[in-house]
Design an enzyme around this catalytic site. Structure first.
Site, PDB file in Angstrom:
ATOM      1  N   GLU A  46     115.251  12.453  32.391  1.00 34.12           N
ATOM      2  CA  GLU A  46     114.630  13.138  33.796  1.00 34.12           C
ATOM      3  C   GLU A  46     113.269  13.309  33.510  1.00 34.12           C
ATOM      4  OE1 GLU A  46     116.841  16.493  34.739  1.00 34.12           O
ATOM      5  OE2 GLU A  46     115.318  17.617  35.723  1.00 34.12           O
ATOM      6  N   ASP A  57     111.453  26.696  37.479  1.00 33.62           N
ATOM      7  CA  ASP A  57     111.239  26.421  36.087  1.00 33.62           C
ATOM      8  C   ASP A  57     110.874  27.719  35.185  1.00 33.62           C
ATOM      9  OD1 ASP A  57     111.748  23.794  35.615  1.00 33.62           O
ATOM     10  OD2 ASP A  57     110.155  23.270  36.889  1.00 33.62           O
TER      11      ASP A  57
END
Ligand code: PLP
Lengths: 256, 396
Positions: A46, A57
């Site tokens: 990824e 995140d």
């Protein structure tokens, strides 16, 4: 059969997907890291496209993104770096990023360029279901890219089924409602994964967020098809002077 | 449902702008709000409690004051909508009360907020103190430095001020941190967004809570002039909540010119500006599609304004639509122009405006006002928090 399907056809358990940030730790690390991941035994990669405001995140991945941006990473630069990557990297590659930079690049141009260099799928956590269904999904499909939706322990059963129906490649099960890099109580996570398993989804399920070592990888894999490691690997590269060796060491530990 | 200027469509779009571009981790909370906000906020018990607090706690209605000497200077009629006289010193409290009451009805036990100038943080901390609810306010490190009095207020009111250290360390980053907190606390927490930004239903919800500004303006103006409708409504725009509130009940009155004033910083083309409609392009920021200041590569840029409350690289989707459709007139005022306008108001009317509101005042210079015009200017806040900045400028 596309590359992602092939992975899950050959291997239905302990599939390892590893996240890395494009342009990190150095601008030209991207390919090196990907090659090292493949050699070390990662089944999928990824590849994160850095963004100034990465809402989903946690601090480690955010920080890697800031470094990548100050290294000069852009989507255009990334596609240049990836131009010939299929000569050396054969595992599936999924681009992960946020809507704003992709829209600015041009959504359709982005899909076309991603498909042209050999990218297999996309994860855009802030692309909502409604906009996917009415506008963007058709474009993604037109270029033969998979699109992977996220589900969380808070996602209703009905919605998990809807998102599974829209996803291709695999379904991304966020281990608990949180940003990346948070520590988890894995007991609760296992109950949740068992619940997902009982839904008999059409897609394989990979578990992400909080997977950091052999132990968490094994527990996650027990009730799913495998897991995604992000922050822990990014951290391992932080001061790396030998990307290949550090990647090997990190992955060997997880897979030992 | 088709959208109007006063309500977005069912997916939260005003024209091309709006929506809810959120990661799945926020879906349940946002969906809950989407499905319940209108029902809750128009329920009779809620209305009664909200209105009673606005009256007895905040001090509403705020006066609509005919600023005679300022009017004379511009050879027109200027009415100041005195949001600066609200408890806590700005319009932000209208929304904070509404959202905290709503959060209580949703059974939430913990309130988080972002703040730039600190006014929204102070307002939220105030209402949380009043209601005995835990309050955490995210604030950029840079803003913590330049808005020290408000940081002290929040702490005194019992709120925890969390420094946002990422990115430009201002309002944008405080908002990122608040959203991350919400992701990590998905069940017990409500996020009180301070402006008409964020995913649907926030822009609509906040606009409705702030719409009390224009609701009052209409009857106050009727009392004073015989007509409910001014020729112009002028307000500054950071995210756009005081402007949305000041415009709201005039949005569907095309003869009323709606004037939004953005912060030009050191100048629109100086590279140090926050004039979003002039410098931005369509994009997604903090959960909605709007106009965003960004690089060619889609990285959100760090804006600049002397005013922390306007130092934001986006605007609410309602304003993006007002701009795009031509319904709103968008101007910008520089740091210097705004400081001058603030000193001008002090001298002429004995009112020290917030730096944000000073931008609206500076916008007056760019309007060709006639003697018969009736201008309503939203004086969104008072200048106490900005005294240090004003003093620096006075010496210079
Ligand atoms: C007095 C005042 N006016 C205006 C603003 C800008 O916000 P908005 O555009 O949402 O009204 C702020 C924000 O902190 C403020 O404190």
């Amino acid at each position: 059969m596309n590359r992602i399907e092939q992975v899950f056809k050959n291997k239905s358990n302990r599939v390892l997907n590893v996240y890395c940030t494009a342009g990190y730790p150095k601008l030209d690390s991207t390919l090196q890291v990907m090659q090292a991941l493949q050699e070390s035994g990662a089944d999928l990669i990824e590849l994160g496209m850095p963004y100034s405001d990465p809402l989903a995140d946690g601090p480690v991945i955010q920080h890697s993104g800031s470094i990548a941006l100050s290294n000069g990473m852009t989507i255009a630069t990334l596609f240049k770096q990836l131009k010939d990557f299929r000569k050396t990297v054969t595992v599936p590659v999924i681009l992960m990023g946020y809507m704003n930079p992709v829209m600015q690049y041009g959504f359709e141009k982005f899909c076309a360029d991603a498909a042209a260099v050999g990218v297999d799928g996309l994860i855009l956590p802030d692309l909502p279901q409604y906009e996917f269904e009415t506008e963007y999904g058709a474009i993604i499909k037109k270029y033969g890219l998979d699109f992977i939706f996220l589900v969380t322990p808070e996602t209703s059963e009905k919605r998990v089924k809807e998102l599974d129906a829209l996803s291709t490649g695999f379904l991304y099960a966020v281990s608990s409602s949180s940003t990346t890099g948070n520590d988890k109580d894995f007991g609760a996570v296992e109950t949740y994964l068992q619940r997902l398993k009982n839904l008999q989804l059409k897609n394989p399920v990979l578990v992400g967020f909080g997977i950091k070592d052999k132990q968490t990888f094994e527990s996650a894999s027990k009730h799913s098809n495998g897991a995604i490691i992000g922050s822990a690997f990014v951290k391992a590269l932080e001061n790396s002077s030998d990307i290949k060796a550090d990647t090997k060491k990190f992955i060997a530990n997880v897979l030992s | 449902m088709k959208h109007t200027f006063t309500s977005p469509d069912t997916k939260g779009y005003y024209g091309k702008f709006g929506g809810a571009y959120i990661p799945e981790m926020l879906h349940r909370n946002v969906e809950e709000l989407q499905s319940k906000y209108l029902e809750i906020m128009y329920e009779k018990g809620f209305r009664n409690e909200f209105n009673a607090l606005l009256k007895d706690y905040v001090g509403r209605p705020t006066p609509l004051f005919l600023a005679e000497r300022l009017s004379k200077q511009f050879n027109t009629n200027i009415y100041l909508k005195r949001e600066d006289l609200n408890h806590t010193g700005a319009h932000k409290i209208n929304n904070a009360i509404g959202q905290v009451l709503l959060a209580q009805r949703l059974g939430k036990k913990r309130i988080i907020a972002e703040t730039g100038a600190g006014q929204h943080g102070v307002a939220t901390a105030t209402v949380c103190a009043l209601k005995g609810i835990e309050c955490i306010v995210y604030m950029g490190v840079k803003d913590i430095e330049r808005q020290a009095p408000n940081v002290a207020r929040m702490r005194m009111l019992g709120a925890k001020v969390m420094p946002a250290t990422s990115g430009s360390q201002t309002l944008k980053d405080a908002t990122n941190e608040a959203i991350r907190d919400w992701i990590n606390n998905p069940t017990d927490t409500h996020y009180v967004i301070g402006s008409v930004v964020g995913p649907h239903p926030y822009p609509d919800m906040v606009a409705r809570f702030q719409s009390v500004i224009s609701e009052e303006t209409r009857w106050q103006l009727k009392e004073k002039t015989g007509s409910e409708l001014p020729t112009h409504v002028v307000a500054c725009v950071g995210g756009g909540s005081n402007a949305a509130g000041a415009f709201y009940h005039f949005l569907d009155e095309p003869q009323v010119q709606l004037v939004a004033v953005e912060a030009a910083g050191l100048g629109v083309n100086s590279g140090h500006s926050a004039a979003t409609t002039q410098l931005g392009t369509a994009g997604v920021l903090h959960g909605s599609k709007s106009i965003v200041m960004q690089t060619e590569d889609g990285q959100v840029v760090e804006p600049h304004s002397i005013s922390a409350g306007l130092d934001y690289p986006g605007i609410g989707p309602l304003h993006a639509h007002l701009f795009d459709s031509g319904r709103g007139k968008f101007l910008s005022a520089t740091d210097d122009e705004s400081v001058q306008a603030a000193f001008n108001l002090c001298k002429l009317e004995g009112i020290i405006p917030a730096l944000e509101s000073a931008h609206a005042l500076a916008g007056l210079n760019q309007l060709q006002l006639k003697a018969k015009d009736v201008v309503v200017l939203c004086l969104s806040g008072r200048g106490d928090k900005d005294l240090a900045t004003y003093m620096n400028r006075m010496d210079a």
